[in-house]
Enzyme design. Sequence first.
Site, PDB file in Angstrom:
ATOM      1  N   GLU A   1       0.808  -1.221   0.000  1.00 12.29           N
ATOM      2  CA  GLU A   1       0.000   0.000   0.000  1.00 12.29           C
ATOM      3  C   GLU A   1       0.842   1.273   0.000  1.00 12.29           C
ATOM      4  OE1 GLU A   1      -0.457  -2.580   1.976  1.00 12.29           O
ATOM      5  OE2 GLU A   1      -2.545  -3.266   1.841  1.00 12.29           O
TER       6      GLU A   1
ATOM      7  N   PHE B   1     -10.746  -7.331  14.659  1.00  6.53           N
ATOM      8  CA  PHE B   1      -9.714  -7.766  13.716  1.00  6.53           C
ATOM      9  C   PHE B   1      -9.478  -6.684  12.663  1.00  6.53           C
ATOM     10  CE2 PHE B   1      -8.554 -10.023   9.736  1.00  6.53           C
ATOM     11  CZ  PHE B   1      -7.278 -10.405  10.130  1.00  6.53           C
ATOM     12  N   GLN B   2      -8.231  -6.335  12.471  1.00  6.62           N
ATOM     13  CA  GLN B   2      -7.809  -5.310  11.512  1.00  6.62           C
ATOM     14  C   GLN B   2      -8.468  -3.953  11.759  1.00  6.62           C
ATOM     15  OE1 GLN B   2      -7.979  -7.076   7.517  1.00  6.62           O
ATOM     16  NE2 GLN B   2      -5.847  -7.726   7.820  1.00  6.62           N
TER      17      GLN B   2
ATOM     18  N   LYS C   1     -17.257  -0.997   6.873  1.00  8.13           N
ATOM     19  CA  LYS C   1     -17.793  -2.000   5.949  1.00  8.13           C
ATOM     20  C   LYS C   1     -19.319  -1.919   5.855  1.00  8.13           C
ATOM     21  CE  LYS C   1     -16.993  -6.783   4.619  1.00  8.13           C
ATOM     22  NZ  LYS C   1     -16.245  -8.015   4.895  1.00  8.13           N
TER      23      LYS C   1
ATOM     24  N   MET D   1      24.294   8.789   1.431  1.00  5.47           N
ATOM     25  CA  MET D   1      24.189  10.097   2.078  1.00  5.47           C
ATOM     26  C   MET D   1      24.558  10.004   3.557  1.00  5.47           C
ATOM     27  SD  MET D   1      23.787  13.216   1.608  1.00  5.47           S
ATOM     28  CE  MET D   1      22.769  13.887   0.299  1.00  5.47           C
TER      29      MET D   1
HETATM   30  C1  LIG Z   1      12.614   5.715   5.061  1.00  4.72           C
HETATM   31  C2  LIG Z   1      13.912   6.380   5.351  1.00  4.72           C
HETATM   32  N1  LIG Z   1      14.798   5.815   6.191  1.00  4.72           N
HETATM   33  C3  LIG Z   1      15.987   6.406   6.436  1.00  4.72           C
HETATM   34  C4  LIG Z   1      16.301   7.599   5.856  1.00  4.72           C
HETATM   35  C5  LIG Z   1      17.637   8.280   6.147  1.00  4.72           C
HETATM   36  N2  LIG Z   1      18.436   8.328   4.919  1.00  4.72           N
HETATM   37  C6  LIG Z   1      18.512   9.441   4.140  1.00  4.72           C
HETATM   38  S1  LIG Z   1      19.422   9.225   2.768  1.00  4.72           S
HETATM   39  C7  LIG Z   1      19.794   7.651   3.204  1.00  4.72           C
HETATM   40  C8  LIG Z   1      20.690   6.800   2.339  1.00  4.72           C
HETATM   41  C9  LIG Z   1      20.066   6.465   1.044  1.00  4.72           C
HETATM   42  O1  LIG Z   1      20.855   5.471   0.451  1.00  4.72           O
HETATM   43  P1  LIG Z   1      20.725   5.107  -1.078  1.00  4.72           P
HETATM   44  O2  LIG Z   1      19.308   4.886  -1.430  1.00  4.72           O
HETATM   45  O3  LIG Z   1      21.635   3.990  -1.390  1.00  4.72           O
HETATM   46  O4  LIG Z   1      21.141   6.456  -1.817  1.00  4.72           O
HETATM   47  P2  LIG Z   1      22.547   7.208  -1.905  1.00  4.72           P
HETATM   48  O5  LIG Z   1      22.584   8.229  -0.806  1.00  4.72           O
HETATM   49  O6  LIG Z   1      23.635   6.188  -1.769  1.00  4.72           O
HETATM   50  O7  LIG Z   1      22.526   7.845  -3.239  1.00  4.72           O
HETATM   51  C10 LIG Z   1      19.193   7.306   4.419  1.00  4.72           C
HETATM   52  C11 LIG Z   1      19.331   5.995   5.085  1.00  4.72           C
HETATM   53  C12 LIG Z   1      15.331   8.173   5.000  1.00  4.72           C
HETATM   54  N3  LIG Z   1      15.522   9.341   4.418  1.00  4.72           N
HETATM   55  N4  LIG Z   1      14.163   7.537   4.745  1.00  4.72           N
END
Ligand SMILES: Cc1ncc(C[n+]2csc(CCOP(=O)(O)OP(=O)(O)O)c2C)c(N)n1
Length: 584
Positions: free
Chosen positions: A49, A111-112, A161, A477
């Site tokens: 979803e 439930f749910q 529902k 990042m």
């Molecule tokens: C759902 C979620 N969890 C954690 C983060 C923290 N976060 C920001 S950028 C990042 C790394 C992203 O890694 P990747 O998709 O490999 O992209 P890259 O930075 O290597 O280009 C994380 C863990 C986030 N923004 N969203």
Amino acid sequence: MQVTGAQALVLSLERQGVDVVFGLPGGAILPAYDPLRSSSLRHVLVRHEQGAGHAAEGYAWATGRVGVCMATSGPGATNLVTALADAYMDSVPIVAITGQVPTAMIGTDAFQESDITGITGPVTKHNELVTEPGRISAAIAEAFHIASTGRPGPVLVDLPKDVLQARLAWSWPPVMDLPGYRVPGPPDPGLIAAAARLLHQARRPVLYVGGGVIKSGSHEPLNALAELARSPVVTTLMARGAFPDSHPLALGMPGMHGMYAAVTALQEADLVVALGARFDDRVTGRLADFAPRAKVVHFDIDPAEIGKNRAADVAVIGDLRTALAGFTEAMRGLVASDGPTDTADWVELTAGWKRSFPLRYTQRDDGPLKPQHVVERLSALTGGDAIVVAGVGQHQMHAAQHYAFTRPRSWINSGGLGTMGFAVPAAMGAQMGRPDELVVAIDGDGCFQMTAQELATCAIEGLPIKVLIFNNGFLGMVRQWQELFYEERYSEVHLGTAIPDYVKLAEAYGCVGLRCETAGDVDAVLDKALAVTGVPAVVDFRTHDAEGVFPMVPAGRANDDIVLGPEFSAAEQQAAARREVIAR
Ligand SMILES: Cc1ncc(C[n+]2csc(CCOP(=O)(O)OP(=O)(O)O)c2C)c(N)n1
């Protein structure tokens, strides 16, 4: 005509002009799925979803229309929460329809059962638990009205529902009853005139363009205004494409990973004209030091944004398109009566900064593949005409920086919430909404693995999206922050490049899978991917694992502390700090 609540729901969606619903059924929403079969609505069966929610967002970003998603009660509904929060932060108009347990069971831990209106209250513009079958059509009409008017945003309608199963007399259009909901009226001409006087007098103005310009369809008046005022323009992460990057007045993106010229122009401005922008911390850096010499004119549809982070000297509340038309007219009058604006030195200075301190990276023929190079080649091969969707992280910033955007609604990303996993499902929604356009998702390997299963949905629906995975083997990042701010003590950021095998994974999902490891192969592999029809093409780009995103304003620091990055010498960094122009 007597209909069931479920039929009333489907008829209401049809009357609203909905053409596609992204969703996944379950017990409580089951009654709605029956009349859906014989309706004019196309239902896209997602695999999760969250994907339905982001797809609805991608559809809305790409088309400007309301995106629709649907889920069952409990876990189905809670799986939508991230997408609703994302849409709320980025003012994306979507309507979420959720099933709920029968009214008699609400509050019994059935439930749910989940209190989804309670859960989503803080992340929706409005939500409603419908307890009267006779209210269904009004609730849907109100949801679409609220989602799409004023400052857009997500609305959730929760349908028990038994309400979906009840019989009622159908009529359309329903009477909307929204006593507490006000859309701001026309902008005040006196305030617009005051704003125009400030802009006409300014010697160092900057038009600070936010996502509101795209949402209100104001890019044409913006162009006219910029040229009339002869004012440099910065486009935020939410506004990339609102003003063409090739325009001589365009300084690019401001903010934490903004271009030096855009960041510094705001710092040195004597007037900042904020247009549908919200002085987000990622743009302002340390707020107390942001644009210290500037007066502020703030145009926004949402009165709550005025003075939230930065006080405005003149605030114009109302529809931006109308306001910008009036603003441009007022400027035209001032230019005719008092002569043109006096910004030539400023425009020359900011253009000099742009030349002196550009985005810089080095791609060696035999060296590691740089993500910036892939984006630049994509930009060149597509002529800046693709709809680019990004995940969150380094790849998102590289895409925002290096793709030469030419038009609005061609850049889709998660700006406010920063939701990893956004790209693939949002690209799916964008492609559904704009079937004749090229939709390219630029995703990180970390992000991709959060929602990759929607490739199955795309393959089944015949959506030819391109997914370019920038596979650096890291949560890049976060790795960059650990490198810079935690003395290279890397903690839980290494993903590895080989598992999963993205080519095989793509093929398993019925997509075309490709791999590219060297700079010399980028064009050929991109050409191959762009030529794929009927199913998604997924490319595993093995990108440099230690590449950083620069420039960078470290978190919590002033924009004046912008770091150009390792590609610039100490002398250049010092010249930048002194605001010098060092190249012609
Ligand atoms: C759902 C979620 N969890 C954690 C983060 C923290 N976060 C920001 S950028 C990042 C790394 C992203 O890694 P990747 O998709 O490999 O992209 P890259 O930075 O290597 O280009 C994380 C863990 C986030 N923004 N969203």
